[in-house]
Design a protein around this motif. Structure first.
Motif, mmCIF file in Angstrom:
data_model
loop_
_atom_site.group_PDB
_atom_site.id
_atom_site.type_symbol
_atom_site.label_atom_id
_atom_site.label_comp_id
_atom_site.label_asym_id
_atom_site.label_seq_id
_atom_site.Cartn_x
_atom_site.Cartn_y
_atom_site.Cartn_z
ATOM 1 N N TRP A 115 0.845 -1.193 0.000
ATOM 2 C CA TRP A 115 0.000 0.000 0.000
ATOM 3 C C TRP A 115 0.878 1.238 0.000
ATOM 4 O O TRP A 115 2.094 1.160 0.192
ATOM 5 N N SER A 116 0.267 2.379 -0.226
ATOM 6 C CA SER A 116 0.956 3.670 -0.093
ATOM 7 C C SER A 116 0.406 4.371 1.139
ATOM 8 O O SER A 116 -0.726 4.119 1.563
ATOM 9 N N VAL A 117 1.232 5.246 1.703
ATOM 10 C CA VAL A 117 0.879 5.894 2.966
ATOM 11 C C VAL A 117 0.909 7.402 2.810
ATOM 12 O O VAL A 117 1.855 7.965 2.242
ATOM 13 N N GLN A 118 -0.114 8.046 3.312
ATOM 14 C CA GLN A 118 -0.174 9.505 3.377
ATOM 15 C C GLN A 118 -0.317 9.904 4.843
ATOM 16 O O GLN A 118 -1.103 9.308 5.581
ATOM 17 N N ARG A 119 0.466 10.888 5.293
ATOM 18 C CA ARG A 119 0.394 11.348 6.685
ATOM 19 C C ARG A 119 -0.249 12.733 6.720
ATOM 20 O O ARG A 119 0.066 13.612 5.903
ATOM 21 N N ILE A 120 -1.151 12.922 7.673
ATOM 22 C CA ILE A 120 -1.877 14.183 7.817
ATOM 23 C C ILE A 120 -1.831 14.610 9.279
ATOM 24 O O ILE A 120 -1.948 13.766 10.192
ATOM 25 N N ALA A 121 -1.689 15.907 9.516
ATOM 26 C CA ALA A 121 -1.719 16.421 10.883
ATOM 27 C C ALA A 121 -3.068 16.093 11.526
ATOM 28 O O ALA A 121 -4.120 16.241 10.903
ATOM 29 N N VAL A 122 -3.019 15.648 12.781
ATOM 30 C CA VAL A 122 -4.236 15.205 13.463
ATOM 31 C C VAL A 122 -5.310 16.274 13.456
ATOM 32 O O VAL A 122 -6.500 15.988 13.275
ATOM 33 N N ASP A 123 -4.908 17.529 13.631
ATOM 34 C CA ASP A 123 -5.889 18.612 13.760
ATOM 35 C C ASP A 123 -6.242 19.292 12.440
ATOM 36 O O ASP A 123 -6.986 20.266 12.429
ATOM 37 N N ASP A 124 -5.748 18.766 11.304
ATOM 38 C CA ASP A 124 -6.089 19.342 9.998
ATOM 39 C C ASP A 124 -7.352 18.654 9.472
ATOM 40 O O ASP A 124 -7.304 17.819 8.573
ATOM 41 N N THR A 125 -8.480 19.008 10.044
ATOM 42 C CA THR A 125 -9.738 18.317 9.748
ATOM 43 C C THR A 125 -10.092 18.402 8.273
ATOM 44 O O THR A 125 -10.565 17.413 7.678
ATOM 45 N N GLU A 126 -9.860 19.541 7.655
ATOM 46 C CA GLU A 126 -10.196 19.688 6.237
ATOM 47 C C GLU A 126 -9.396 18.713 5.379
ATOM 48 O O GLU A 126 -9.930 18.117 4.433
ATOM 49 N N ALA A 127 -8.133 18.517 5.698
ATOM 50 C CA ALA A 127 -7.303 17.582 4.939
ATOM 51 C C ALA A 127 -7.793 16.147 5.127
ATOM 52 O O ALA A 127 -7.788 15.350 4.176
ATOM 53 N N TRP A 128 -8.209 15.817 6.331
ATOM 54 C CA TRP A 128 -8.755 14.483 6.580
ATOM 55 C C TRP A 128 -10.027 14.253 5.770
ATOM 56 O O TRP A 128 -10.215 13.184 5.177
ATOM 57 N N VAL A 129 -10.903 15.229 5.768
ATOM 58 C CA VAL A 129 -12.161 15.096 5.022
ATOM 59 C C VAL A 129 -11.883 14.905 3.537
ATOM 60 O O VAL A 129 -12.503 14.059 2.870
ATOM 61 N N ARG A 130 -10.908 15.658 3.000
ATOM 62 C CA ARG A 130 -10.558 15.499 1.583
ATOM 63 C C ARG A 130 -9.967 14.110 1.331
ATOM 64 O O ARG A 130 -10.287 13.449 0.333
ATOM 65 N N ALA A 131 -9.124 13.650 2.233
ATOM 66 C CA ALA A 131 -8.461 12.365 2.042
ATOM 67 C C ALA A 131 -9.443 11.199 2.084
ATOM 68 O O ALA A 131 -9.202 10.151 1.475
#
Length: 373
Positions: A115-131
């Motif tokens: 698999w491939s891995v993407q890391r996102i800051a825990v508090d970046d809610t907008e980035a999580w929603v997009r991901a």
């Protein structure tokens, strides 16, 4: 039993779930040290069919999390079973701050081309929603380890995602008493029962809970095929330990809040991370998604790694040891652990136990004072 977890409060469920209800049944779940059973009841071999001891733990935790649970040999075994569901070429999204075991598992799979891995800051809610739109596994840990950032599970778990996508939440730090990810829309919630569920630093176990029947069966099959089954003694101890989770958590949380406030006012402490403090960056989110702020405090000592190490060496009541969630308080410098070198060098993670708050503070403040000499 004549009731379910929807009919009584969690504190009562903790004490009553997983027990027998017929005349002559043992009051406490028995330790069943059997690998195989007489054929004819549907239970033949424990690796495939479980044991009554495992099922008691699954009943307690599953009811708390709001789903159907499976017990595993450790928290990492439960997590690995979730990752085992991914097809080759999947996209895994991880928090930037998470348990090093999960980060290592994800990195190893990426190196092998799984698999491939993407890391996102825990508090970046907008980035999580997009991901969420593209990810096959959205892996969340909240509060995070060890920076204690609280993710907005309410928004992230409700974000549009692929029908086959899994939203997994490591709920160990919060416990099912403070947070229920499945209620927010997560697919599976994970507990390292080694921590708060067992509560006494004497076992390794994990629990995965889901309300998706297909995923439950897939996780069970993964447990069978990989042999990631829990030990009989370990599950027995976890059931006994979880009975007191509510009182342990209540006491330790109250103490943690007081210690966090005192640490924040201490001149030799640079920064305190605790979701219950108004200064915490995700305090507002924590107030909305958590029912309690937990028992873990992370704080940075003036004087860098040397001073932080001295604090760990000077404490007497608090134990210089890893892990968390037990009746005794433990503390360690997380950046000293291989794979955690990216963390602030002077950060200490304190797991608050159930000792007297003033005794803990006297021990901690004396150690901090000694570190500056």
């Amino acid at each position: 039993m004549g009731h379910d977890s929807a009919n009584i409060k969690p504190e009562s469920w903790l004490v009553s779930a997983g027990r027998g209800s017929q005349p002559g049944d043992p009051l406490n779940v028995p330790l069943v040290p059997a690998s195989n059973f007489i054929i004819g009841s549907g239970r033949e071999y424990s690796r495939d069919d479980g044991t009554p001891t495992w099922e008691a733990l699954e009943a307690v935790v599953g009811g708390l999390e709001g789903g159907k649970a499976l017990a595993f040999a450790s928290g990492m075994a439960a997590i690995a079973a979730v990752f085992d569901q991914l097809a080759v070429g999947s996209l895994v999204v991880l928090p930037d701050d998470c348990y090093q075991g999960v980060a290592g598992l994800a990195a190893a799979g990426e190196q092998r081309g799984r698999w491939s891995v993407q890391r996102i800051a825990v508090d970046d809610t907008e980035a999580w929603v997009r991901a969420c739109a593209d990810a096959d596994l959205i892996w969340l840990e909240s509060p995070s380890n060890p920076l204690l950032t609280v993710a907005d599970l309410e928004l992230i778990c409700a974000a549009p995602r692929k029908p086959s996508a899994i939203v997994g939440v490591d709920n160990t730090f919060a416990t099912p008493l403070n947070q229920q990810p499945l209620a927010f829309g997560a697919t599976v919630a994970i507990q390292s029962a080694t921590k708060f569920i067992g509560g006494h630093s004497d076992l390794l176990a994990g629990v995965a809970t889901t309300n998706d029947p297909a995923l439950w069966h897939a996780l069970k099959k993964s447990r069978e095929l990989t042999g990631a089954t829990p030990g009989t003694l370990e599950t027995y101890l976890a059931v006994r330990g979880v009975r007191t989770l509510a009182v342990r958590l209540q006491r330790a949380q109250q103490t943690a809040m007081l210690l966090a406030e005192r640490l924040e006012a201490h001149p030799q402490i640079m920064r305190v991370r605790y979701p219950g403090l108004s200064s915490h960056p995700t305090h507002a989110v924590a107030q909305r998604v958590l029912k309690g702020f937990g028992t873990i405090i992370s704080f940075d000592v003036l004087g860098g790694a040397v001073a932080a190490d001295q604090v760990c060496q000077q404490v007497k009541l608090i134990h210089h040891a890893t892990s968390l969630g037990a009746v005794e308080s433990t503390m360690e410098r997380r950046a000293a652990i291989p794979g955690q070198e990216h963390l602030p060098p002077a950060l200490l993670r304190l797991s608050v136990g159930i000792e007297n708050v003033d005794d803990l503070w006297n021990d901690l403040s004396a150690a901090i004072a000694a570190s500056s000499i």
